[in-house]
Design a protein around this motif. Structure first.
Motif, PDB file in Angstrom:
ATOM      1  N   GLY A 148       0.800  -1.224   0.000  1.00 30.99           N
ATOM      2  CA  GLY A 148       0.000   0.000   0.000  1.00 30.99           C
ATOM      3  C   GLY A 148       0.826   1.264   0.000  1.00 30.99           C
ATOM      4  O   GLY A 148       0.291   2.352  -0.243  1.00 30.99           O
ATOM      5  N   LYS A 149       2.105   1.120   0.278  1.00 35.11           N
ATOM      6  CA  LYS A 149       2.993   2.280   0.309  1.00 35.11           C
ATOM      7  C   LYS A 149       4.122   2.088  -0.698  1.00 35.11           C
ATOM      8  O   LYS A 149       4.576   0.967  -0.942  1.00 35.11           O
ATOM      9  CB  LYS A 149       3.582   2.465   1.711  1.00 35.11           C
ATOM     10  CG  LYS A 149       2.553   2.759   2.792  1.00 35.11           C
ATOM     11  CD  LYS A 149       3.220   2.953   4.142  1.00 35.11           C
ATOM     12  CE  LYS A 149       2.198   3.248   5.236  1.00 35.11           C
ATOM     13  NZ  LYS A 149       2.842   3.418   6.557  1.00 35.11           N
ATOM     14  N   GLU A 150       4.568   3.172  -1.243  1.00 32.35           N
ATOM     15  CA  GLU A 150       5.701   3.131  -2.167  1.00 32.35           C
ATOM     16  C   GLU A 150       6.932   2.595  -1.445  1.00 32.35           C
ATOM     17  O   GLU A 150       7.173   2.923  -0.279  1.00 32.35           O
ATOM     18  CB  GLU A 150       5.949   4.557  -2.666  1.00 32.35           C
ATOM     19  CG  GLU A 150       6.973   4.671  -3.759  1.00 32.35           C
ATOM     20  CD  GLU A 150       7.149   6.119  -4.188  1.00 32.35           C
ATOM     21  OE1 GLU A 150       6.612   6.490  -5.227  1.00 32.35           O
ATOM     22  OE2 GLU A 150       7.810   6.872  -3.438  1.00 32.35           O
ATOM     23  N   THR A 151       7.719   1.756  -2.142  1.00 26.11           N
ATOM     24  CA  THR A 151       8.881   1.129  -1.533  1.00 26.11           C
ATOM     25  C   THR A 151      10.111   1.347  -2.397  1.00 26.11           C
ATOM     26  O   THR A 151      10.061   1.151  -3.621  1.00 26.11           O
ATOM     27  CB  THR A 151       8.658  -0.390  -1.364  1.00 26.11           C
ATOM     28  OG1 THR A 151       7.460  -0.615  -0.623  1.00 26.11           O
ATOM     29  CG2 THR A 151       9.831  -1.027  -0.634  1.00 26.11           C
ATOM     30  N   GLU A 152      11.218   1.732  -1.782  1.00 26.24           N
ATOM     31  CA  GLU A 152      12.470   1.854  -2.530  1.00 26.24           C
ATOM     32  C   GLU A 152      13.024   0.463  -2.812  1.00 26.24           C
ATOM     33  O   GLU A 152      13.002  -0.419  -1.952  1.00 26.24           O
ATOM     34  CB  GLU A 152      13.481   2.687  -1.758  1.00 26.24           C
ATOM     35  CG  GLU A 152      14.749   2.969  -2.559  1.00 26.24           C
ATOM     36  CD  GLU A 152      15.690   3.954  -1.884  1.00 26.24           C
ATOM     37  OE1 GLU A 152      16.819   4.118  -2.390  1.00 26.24           O
ATOM     38  OE2 GLU A 152      15.305   4.541  -0.854  1.00 26.24           O
ATOM     39  N   VAL A 153      13.521   0.250  -4.032  1.00 24.04           N
ATOM     40  CA  VAL A 153      14.068  -1.044  -4.435  1.00 24.04           C
ATOM     41  C   VAL A 153      15.469  -0.832  -4.996  1.00 24.04           C
ATOM     42  O   VAL A 153      15.877   0.296  -5.294  1.00 24.04           O
ATOM     43  CB  VAL A 153      13.162  -1.740  -5.478  1.00 24.04           C
ATOM     44  CG1 VAL A 153      11.794  -2.031  -4.877  1.00 24.04           C
ATOM     45  CG2 VAL A 153      13.019  -0.892  -6.745  1.00 24.04           C
ATOM     46  N   ASP A 154      16.206  -1.936  -5.138  1.00 26.02           N
ATOM     47  CA  ASP A 154      17.571  -1.818  -5.668  1.00 26.02           C
ATOM     48  C   ASP A 154      17.790  -2.662  -6.922  1.00 26.02           C
ATOM     49  O   ASP A 154      18.908  -2.760  -7.429  1.00 26.02           O
ATOM     50  CB  ASP A 154      18.604  -2.178  -4.597  1.00 26.02           C
ATOM     51  CG  ASP A 154      18.384  -3.562  -3.985  1.00 26.02           C
ATOM     52  OD1 ASP A 154      17.794  -4.427  -4.661  1.00 26.02           O
ATOM     53  OD2 ASP A 154      18.795  -3.768  -2.830  1.00 26.02           O
ATOM     54  N   CYS A 155      16.715  -3.281  -7.422  1.00 24.26           N
ATOM     55  CA  CYS A 155      16.803  -4.079  -8.643  1.00 24.26           C
ATOM     56  C   CYS A 155      15.401  -4.151  -9.253  1.00 24.26           C
ATOM     57  O   CYS A 155      14.404  -4.022  -8.535  1.00 24.26           O
ATOM     58  CB  CYS A 155      17.319  -5.481  -8.305  1.00 24.26           C
ATOM     59  SG  CYS A 155      17.811  -6.450  -9.751  1.00 24.26           S
ATOM     60  N   ILE A 156      15.316  -4.329 -10.558  1.00 27.66           N
ATOM     61  CA  ILE A 156      14.010  -4.316 -11.213  1.00 27.66           C
ATOM     62  C   ILE A 156      13.887  -5.411 -12.261  1.00 27.66           C
ATOM     63  O   ILE A 156      14.838  -5.710 -12.976  1.00 27.66           O
ATOM     64  CB  ILE A 156      13.712  -2.954 -11.898  1.00 27.66           C
ATOM     65  CG1 ILE A 156      14.885  -2.532 -12.804  1.00 27.66           C
ATOM     66  CG2 ILE A 156      13.391  -1.882 -10.875  1.00 27.66           C
ATOM     67  CD1 ILE A 156      14.617  -1.306 -13.654  1.00 27.66           C
TER      68      ILE A 156
END
Length: 274
Positions: A148-156
């Motif tokens: 439900g909340k935006e999340t920082e990621v390190d790979c896509i």
């Protein structure tokens, strides 16, 4: 007017491709936005480009010979779009990914929060139960489950990814060295090295199923000769491309270790079966 270039590459998945395009054309865009679609036809023989021309004549089709696969097909579509005009955004979509209503609106809203200087990705869930996250942003190589909340990621994963103009001007295109897979992982890790943030939207933005079985190159039920052949196919696990990716991002010794472990796995795949 903000302009979006949607990028796809397709090969012999006519029904899925047409559904993907239908979902794209059903998106509600903000009034100040315009969407152009650039699609690499990588040698389809099932009537995909003909059906696209009939149903969606506005799609820009770039014809190839069938040897580009995903990464190089996306590279060609992106290169073509960027030569046409300096778009505000570039949106990667897999042709077997079916985006939901307001998916692009969600991506644009998230991009605006970060002043259009971050990569924004969306998670995908399975098409049947919609209860399992299949692709999207990753943290420490693990799929990030939307909460439900935006999340920082390190790979896509490359299924649903929005690249703002600012990012493209810094990172440029996908690396043509990669044929099929790994180009999306590489692009995300290049972004992290360049100090560019990546975020996943807080809700799933589409549906895409994963492959249920082991890849042929590491499946013990597949004869060795076939495993060996599939290992070196672009859509297998080409060792040189794997080495290139890991050497770039994790160093020589990690890349070398995994280079040899891939060959060990193709020879003794049961060692990796839990």
């Amino acid at each position: 007017m903000k302009q979006i270039a949607v990028l796809l590459t397709v090969f012999n998945r006519k029904e899925k491709t047409l559904l993907c395009l239908r979902n794209l054309h059903q998106q509600t865009l903000p009034n100040e936005c315009q969407m152009d679609i650039y699609l690499t036809n990588d040698g389809c023989t099932d009537g995909t480009p003909e059906a696209i021309k009939k149903q969606y004549p506005q799609v820009h089709i770039i014809n190839a010979q069938g040897n580009l696969y995903w990464n190089r097909g996306m590279h060609l579509a992106w290169q073509t779009a960027a030569k046409t005009k300096d778009y505000n955004y570039y949106l990667w979509i897999n042709d077997d990914t079916f985006i939901y209503e307001k998916a692009i609106e969600n991506l644009l809203s998230s991009a605006a929060i970060h002043e259009e200087k971050a990569i924004i990705t969306g998670a995908c869930e399975d098409t049947q139960t919609h209860s399992h996250i299949t692709y999207g942003g990753r943290k420490n190589w693990q799929i990030v489950i939307p909460n439900g909340k935006e999340t920082e990621v390190d790979c896509i994963n490359g299924n649903i990814v929005l690249i703002p103009q600012y990012v493209f001007h810094i990172l440029g295109n996908l690396d043509y060295y990669f044929t099929h897979s790994k180009g999306d992982f590489d692009y995300g890790m290049r972004a992290v090295k360049a100090g560019i943030k990546m975020y996943q939207v807080g809700v799933p933005l589409g549906a895409c199923d994963v492959h249920e079985k082991l890849d042929k190159w590491c499946n013990p039920e597949v004869p060795f000769i076939q495993r060996w052949k599939m290992l070196h196919q672009p859509n297998g696990m080409p060792p040189k491309e794997t080495f290139h990716l890991e050497h770039r991002h994790f160093g020589f010794f990690t890349a070398l270790k995994h280079f040899f472990s891939i060959y060990l796995r193709v020879c003794y795949p049961k060692l990796w079966i839990k």
